[in-house]
Design an enzyme around this catalytic site. Sequence first.
Site, mmCIF file in Angstrom:
data_model
loop_
_atom_site.group_PDB
_atom_site.id
_atom_site.type_symbol
_atom_site.label_atom_id
_atom_site.label_comp_id
_atom_site.label_asym_id
_atom_site.label_seq_id
_atom_site.Cartn_x
_atom_site.Cartn_y
_atom_site.Cartn_z
ATOM 1 N N GLU A 288 -4.417 -7.811 6.950
ATOM 2 C CA GLU A 288 -4.051 -8.427 5.668
ATOM 3 C C GLU A 288 -4.334 -9.942 5.883
ATOM 4 O OE1 GLU A 288 -0.076 -6.475 3.737
ATOM 5 O OE2 GLU A 288 0.245 -8.259 4.961
ATOM 6 N N HIS A 309 -10.830 12.355 23.572
ATOM 7 C CA HIS A 309 -10.980 13.657 23.168
ATOM 8 C C HIS A 309 -11.180 14.001 21.714
ATOM 9 C CE1 HIS A 309 -10.001 14.754 27.553
ATOM 10 N NE2 HIS A 309 -9.534 13.559 27.471
ATOM 11 N N LYS A 423 -0.081 -1.873 -6.695
ATOM 12 C CA LYS A 423 1.464 -2.002 -7.158
ATOM 13 C C LYS A 423 1.391 -1.837 -8.768
ATOM 14 C CE LYS A 423 3.741 -4.490 -3.386
ATOM 15 N NZ LYS A 423 4.071 -5.552 -2.931
#
Length: 448
Positions: A288, A309, A423
Site C-alpha cells: 500500500e 514443496h 469501493k
Amino acid sequence: MSTQLRLDLTHAVTDTDLQLLQPNILEAHELLHSGRGAGSEFTGWLDLPSSFDREEFIRIQNAAARIRCAADVLIVIGIGGSYLGTRATLELLSHSFHNQLPRDRRPGTAVYFAGHQLSPTYLNDLIDIIGDKDVVINVISKSGTTTEPAIAFRHLRQWMEQKYGQAEARRRIYATTDRARGALKQLADDEGYETFVVPDDIGGRYSVLTAVGLLPIAAAGIDINALMAGAADAMNAYREPSLASNACYRYAAARQHLYRQGKSIEVLAAYEPGTQYLVEWWKQLYGESEGKDNKGLFPASLQLTTDLHSMGQYIQDGLRQLFETVLTFDRPRRDLQIPRVESDGDGLNFLAGQSMHYVNERAMAGTLLAHVDGGVPNIHIALPEPDAYNLGHLFYFFEKACAISGYMLGVNPFDQPGVESYKKNMFALLGKPGYEAAKAELEKRLQR
Ligand code: PA5
C-alpha cells in the site's frame, strides 16, 4: 535490553553499490524527519514509541485486564491496518493453538477475527463457535465507514444485544476509532461504548502500536510494555542517516538497489508458521505504501519450508525478476529433539539427538545458498527470538524502512488512493444512492 536485529546483505548488494545510495538516503531521511515529504501529516508513528499517550495506555491495560476477566472470547472486528498488526502479533507470540487451550493454560482471552472479508459463511461459522462463550467485542475502524467491518459489526452487535441485553452488550463492546469524527465514533458515543483512539496522524498500516493493536494484543495476554520498549529501542537505533550505522536504512537502500537492477518482486520468506500474518502485515505495509504511480516492488511471501514443496521450483528456477528477504529467529519459541528409532526406515537416525530447530536452520541456510546460486539475491534479517520486545523492534524497523524506501522511490508512502477504486465500483453495483450513473455503466460492461 539492547538492539539485536542483524541484517546481512552479503548476497544482495556490494558495499560500493550501497554507498552510492547514501545521497538518496540522506534526501529521504531529510524528507521524513523535516516533515517536508509527501504525506507528512501521517508520520505520527515516527516518534510514537516515546510520545504515545500514557493515560490512554493505562486505560488500555485496564480494559484488557477487564476483558481477560469477563470474557472467554474477544472478537476483533477490523480490516487492513485495523487488524493485520494484531493478528501478526498474536500468531507469532501466542501458542500455536492459543484459542483451543483451556482457559487456565493461556495468558489471556481467546481471540477471533471478523470483518476482514465479506463472507457470510465465515460469520455464521464464527457465531457457532462463540455461541455458549462469554464474549467481548473490539470494533476497530479509523474511518468508521469501512463496509466489511461495518457489516460484521451489525450482525455481531445484534447478536450481543440478544444474548446479553442492551445494557450489558454496551459494556462488552469497545470501539477504537477516530478521536472525534466518523460514524463509529458517533455510534460509540450514542451507545456509551468505551472508546480508544486511532491518532489522526497515523495511517492504518502504521497503527499496530496504537490502541488499534495494543488493546486486543494485551487482552490476549501479551506484554505491551515490552512491545513498546522494543519499538522505542528501534526508534533510537535507526535515527542517524548514515548507512554505515543504520541497518534499517541499509535494508531500504538494498531494496532500492535491487529494484533499480530490474527486480520487481520482493519475497519475504520465514521458517516459522507463526510468521504467516507478520508477512501479511508486511505485505500490506509495503504494497500500500509503494505500489503507486505505476511503480513499486510487488511484496510477496513464502512460508518455509512448507512452500519449498510448492513454490520452491519457481523461486529456484522461474523468471528471474525477484529477490528474497529471509526472516529468521536464532531460537524458536519451543524446541524438540529428534528421536532415535529402532528401524530407521526413513534413514534419519543420523539426526537423532539434534534439535528440530537445528534442522530448520540448516534447511534455511541450504535453501538460501541454493536460491542465490539460482540468481535470486538474498537479504537476511535475523532476530534472537520471537518475543514482544523483538517484535516491537521489528515493527518499527519495517515501518521506517518502508517510509524511507517510499521516498527513495518518489512516491507518497502514506496514502492509498488506489484502494478507493474497488469501493466506488462495489457501491455502484450495490445500488448505493448517488452512484446511479456509475451503476448503469458498470452493468452494461458486465453484460458484454
Ligand atoms: O492502511 C490503511 O489505511 C487501510 O488498510 C485501512 O487500515 C483499512 O482500509 C481499514 O480502514 P478503517 O480503519 O478506516 O476501517
